[in-house]
Design a protein around this motif. Sequence first.
Motif, PDB file in Angstrom:
ATOM      1  N   ASN A 279      -7.379   8.312   5.899  1.00  0.00           N
ATOM      2  CA  ASN A 279      -6.985   7.568   4.701  1.00  0.00           C
ATOM      3  C   ASN A 279      -6.535   6.151   5.014  1.00  0.00           C
ATOM      4  N   ASP A 280      -5.999   5.926   6.206  1.00  0.00           N
ATOM      5  CA  ASP A 280      -5.300   4.658   6.452  1.00  0.00           C
ATOM      6  C   ASP A 280      -5.792   3.883   7.672  1.00  0.00           C
TER       7      ASP A 280
ATOM      8  N   VAL B 160      -4.716  13.826   2.078  1.00  0.00           N
ATOM      9  CA  VAL B 160      -4.688  13.290   3.440  1.00  0.00           C
ATOM     10  C   VAL B 160      -5.858  13.917   4.189  1.00  0.00           C
TER      11      VAL B 160
ATOM     12  N   LYS C  26      -6.484   0.915   7.985  1.00  0.00           N
ATOM     13  CA  LYS C  26      -5.936  -0.431   8.034  1.00  0.00           C
ATOM     14  C   LYS C  26      -4.428  -0.449   7.842  1.00  0.00           C
ATOM     15  N   ARG C  27      -3.786   0.709   8.017  1.00  0.00           N
ATOM     16  CA  ARG C  27      -2.337   0.810   7.822  1.00  0.00           C
ATOM     17  C   ARG C  27      -1.602  -0.127   8.771  1.00  0.00           C
ATOM     18  N   GLU C  28      -0.681  -0.890   8.238  1.00  0.00           N
ATOM     19  CA  GLU C  28       0.098  -1.825   9.057  1.00  0.00           C
ATOM     20  C   GLU C  28       1.121  -1.062   9.875  1.00  0.00           C
ATOM     21  N   TRP C  29       1.437  -1.527  11.056  1.00  0.00           N
ATOM     22  CA  TRP C  29       2.441  -0.911  11.915  1.00  0.00           C
ATOM     23  C   TRP C  29       3.325  -1.953  12.426  1.00  0.00           C
TER      24      TRP C  29
ATOM     25  N   MET D  54       0.838  -1.171   0.000  1.00  0.00           N
ATOM     26  CA  MET D  54       0.000   0.000   0.000  1.00  0.00           C
ATOM     27  C   MET D  54       0.882   1.233   0.000  1.00  0.00           C
TER      28      MET D  54
ATOM     29  N   ARG E 258      -1.837   9.273  12.401  1.00  0.00           N
ATOM     30  CA  ARG E 258      -2.919   8.593  11.684  1.00  0.00           C
ATOM     31  C   ARG E 258      -3.722   9.582  10.846  1.00  0.00           C
ATOM     32  N   SER E 259      -4.436   9.049   9.876  1.00  0.00           N
ATOM     33  CA  SER E 259      -5.389   9.849   9.110  1.00  0.00           C
ATOM     34  C   SER E 259      -6.559   8.947   8.727  1.00  0.00           C
TER      35      SER E 259
ATOM     36  N   LEU F 292       1.708   4.903   0.951  1.00  0.00           N
ATOM     37  CA  LEU F 292       1.301   5.837   1.988  1.00  0.00           C
ATOM     38  C   LEU F 292       0.974   7.191   1.374  1.00  0.00           C
TER      39      LEU F 292
ATOM     40  N   ALA G 197       3.444   4.586  12.659  1.00  0.00           N
ATOM     41  CA  ALA G 197       2.137   4.299  12.068  1.00  0.00           C
ATOM     42  C   ALA G 197       1.010   4.200  13.090  1.00  0.00           C
TER      43      ALA G 197
END
Length: 89
Positions: free
Chosen positions: A83-84, A26, A86-89, A1, A80-81, A3, A76
């Motif tokens: 937009n994400d 964003v 499900k962003r992986e950290w 994905m 945050r926003s 960023l 991560a």
Amino acid sequence: MKLALSAAAVAVEDGVELTVTAKSYVRDLFCMADKVDAKASLAEGMVSLLPGESVVLHIATADAAALAAPGAFAAANVLRSANDPKREW
């Protein structure tokens, strides 16, 4: 994905300056600084950025560990926003 943003953090006299630059739109960017330092605070709330725009978030902290590793505020699970979710950290 891919960023939607890039971030760089530097320690300053009274805390940390976190510069965030949008690579694409964003929406509702926010920094959960208390995940790094429970006593940290930000003057800024949520902000949205168009591609190419930047914002400097000032994080007030006196925590020695946070000042020694200011990049923790760009992690991560902290920056945050909308937009994400499900962003992986």
